[in-house]
Design a protein around this motif. Structure first.
Motif, mmCIF file in Angstrom:
data_model
loop_
_atom_site.group_PDB
_atom_site.id
_atom_site.type_symbol
_atom_site.label_atom_id
_atom_site.label_comp_id
_atom_site.label_asym_id
_atom_site.label_seq_id
_atom_site.Cartn_x
_atom_site.Cartn_y
_atom_site.Cartn_z
ATOM 1 N N ILE A 1 0.857 -1.184 0.000
ATOM 2 C CA ILE A 1 0.000 0.000 0.000
ATOM 3 C C ILE A 1 0.895 1.236 0.000
ATOM 4 O O ILE A 1 1.796 1.370 0.836
ATOM 5 N N GLY A 2 0.671 2.119 -0.884
ATOM 6 C CA GLY A 2 1.518 3.293 -1.015
ATOM 7 C C GLY A 2 2.571 3.158 -2.078
ATOM 8 O O GLY A 2 3.410 4.049 -2.234
ATOM 9 N N GLY A 3 2.560 2.034 -2.818
ATOM 10 C CA GLY A 3 3.499 1.872 -3.915
ATOM 11 C C GLY A 3 4.821 1.266 -3.488
ATOM 12 O O GLY A 3 4.930 0.583 -2.452
ATOM 13 N N THR A 4 5.865 1.534 -4.240
ATOM 14 C CA THR A 4 7.173 0.930 -4.006
ATOM 15 C C THR A 4 7.901 1.530 -2.800
ATOM 16 O O THR A 4 8.994 1.066 -2.452
ATOM 17 N N ASN A 5 7.320 2.539 -2.167
ATOM 18 C CA ASN A 5 7.955 3.084 -0.963
ATOM 19 C C ASN A 5 7.963 2.084 0.177
ATOM 20 O O ASN A 5 8.746 2.225 1.129
ATOM 21 N N SER A 6 7.117 1.075 0.124
ATOM 22 C CA SER A 6 7.065 0.065 1.182
ATOM 23 C C SER A 6 7.849 -1.193 0.810
ATOM 24 O O SER A 6 7.718 -2.214 1.488
ATOM 25 N N CYS A 7 8.679 -1.154 -0.235
ATOM 26 C CA CYS A 7 9.381 -2.332 -0.744
ATOM 27 C C CYS A 7 10.889 -2.193 -0.497
ATOM 28 O O CYS A 7 11.432 -1.083 -0.399
ATOM 29 N N ALA A 8 11.554 -3.339 -0.439
ATOM 30 C CA ALA A 8 13.016 -3.372 -0.333
ATOM 31 C C ALA A 8 13.585 -3.285 -1.744
ATOM 32 O O ALA A 8 13.926 -4.302 -2.368
#
Length: 372
Positions: A80-87
């Motif tokens: 949720i919130g796009g790739t900002n929450s991804c490694a």
């Protein structure tokens, strides 16, 4: 000509018309394999459902577009919130093989956001498909998902096209239909669930006619999805059309659509204009042939043995008219075959005044005495 002859004359035209319609129903139908291929969706499977940090998992994909590049990311909070929450620094990229399969190794690390975590696979080029698969990361904190807030904002990304082909029924005036497909992305901070679009069709320079079309599915914030909506034109439509997709007050995508003229309708009416007049003419001739009296048949209501004053022929013994004598047919002499000449008759001997002994008299032979 009899009634059966008239009916036989009608049948060839009707059989020809039925044959054309039967052949039309069997030609130019879309292949079943292509329809299945259009509806196939990419899939992703993981070798483990739960993994510890510092290990690796195997990610297998199937049904992806061949010779494209896919990106694999481990994300928290269901992305949720796009790739900002991804490694993003520990992601992986792999090319898809010709058969639509791929296999990649992905490192299990702590994403910037707490779990629930997902492995997100996105096609970088091609159709830009996206698939997210849940993964439990051992030792990583878990938090509730944030409440759905903010605004949703859809925007067209790529992949605008019309899928489908015209069949034989369209060639005979059936309504042409297509699937309007477009890849849209959610640029807002709230998910979009079951969005309602408006499809507009415009003929030439005229204004489009809009109709509502609902797409079933949810587009997460920062996510994207391929929208496929059915669009159809009126029966017998032909010429240049434009199909537009509008979400809210914004036109998201437009696509031109050229529709061929239904020449099968012209062929049908042409055959009809030939078959019907021919059939009526044949039936009329058969009726006239049935009503018209036969040559040589006796008139109705006349007694068989009676003579009319206008009939000059003599009657026979039984009161019926006798057949007229046959008149010999004159034969031209130059067309008759040559016949052998008949022998000439012998000329009669001339008579003398005194009867001879050899010739008889009118009263018989002369009496001669014995010895005289």
């Amino acid at each position: 000509m009899s009634r059966k002859a008239g009916a036989r004359a009608v049948r060839p035209g009707v059989r020809l018309l039925v044959a054309v319609m039967a052949c039309a129903l069997a030609l130019l139908a879309p292949a079943a394999g292509e329809a299945v291929a259009d509806e196939a969706k990419p899939t992703v499977t993981l070798s483990l459902q739960e993994a510890a940090q510092g290990t690796e998992i195997t990610v297998n994909g199937a049904g992806w577009r061949a010779k494209t590049l896919v990106m694999l990311l481990l994300c928290g909070q269901n992305m949720i919130g796009g790739t900002n929450s991804c490694a993003n620094a520990d992601g992986a990229a792999v090319a898809v093989a010709d058969g639509g399969h791929f296999t990649a190794r992905l490192a299990v690390v702590a994403p910037p956001k707490p779990c629930p975590c997902v492995v997100n696979v996105t096609s970088v080029n091609g159709d830009q498909s996206t698939v997210a698969v849940p993964l439990k990361v051992a030792g990583h904190p878990v938090a509730e998902l944030p409440a759905e807030s903010g605004s949703a904002r859809l925007a067209m990304l790529t992949g605008v096209r019309l899928k489908g082909e015209d069949g034989v029924l369209t060639w005979f005036g059936a309504p042409p239909g297509r699937k309007f497909t477009v890849t849209v992305g959610n640029l807002g901070s709230a998910p979009v669930k079951d969005p309602v679009f408006q499809l507009g069709t415009a003929h030439g320079v005229f204004a489009p006619t809009w109709e509502e079309a609902r797409w079933k599915g949810t587009i997460a914030p920062g996510g994207k999805a391929e929208i496929a909506l059915d669009v159809a034109l009126p029966a017998g439509a032909h010429g240049d059309y434009t199909v537009s997709l509008k979400y809210g007050d914004t036109v998201v995508a437009t696509q031109p659509w050229g529709v061929d003229r239904p020449y099968g309708v012209l062929l049908f009416w042409g055959l009809l204009l030939v078959v019907i007049p021919t059939a009526l003419f044949r039936v009329g001739m058969a009726v006239v042939d049935r009503v018209r009296p036969r040559a040589g048949a006796p008139a109705a209501g006349r007694h068989r043995g009676a003579r009319t004053p206008a009939d000059p022929r003599p009657t026979g013994r039984r009161g019926g008219p006798t057949a007229p004598p046959e008149t010999p047919t004159a034969v031209l002499p130059w067309f008759t075959p040559e016949a052998p000449a008949a022998p000439a008759a012998p000329e009669p001997e001339p008579r003398t005044s005194a009867p001879s002994e050899k010739s008889p008299t009118t009263r018989g032979h002369l009496w001669k005495p014995n010895g005289g």
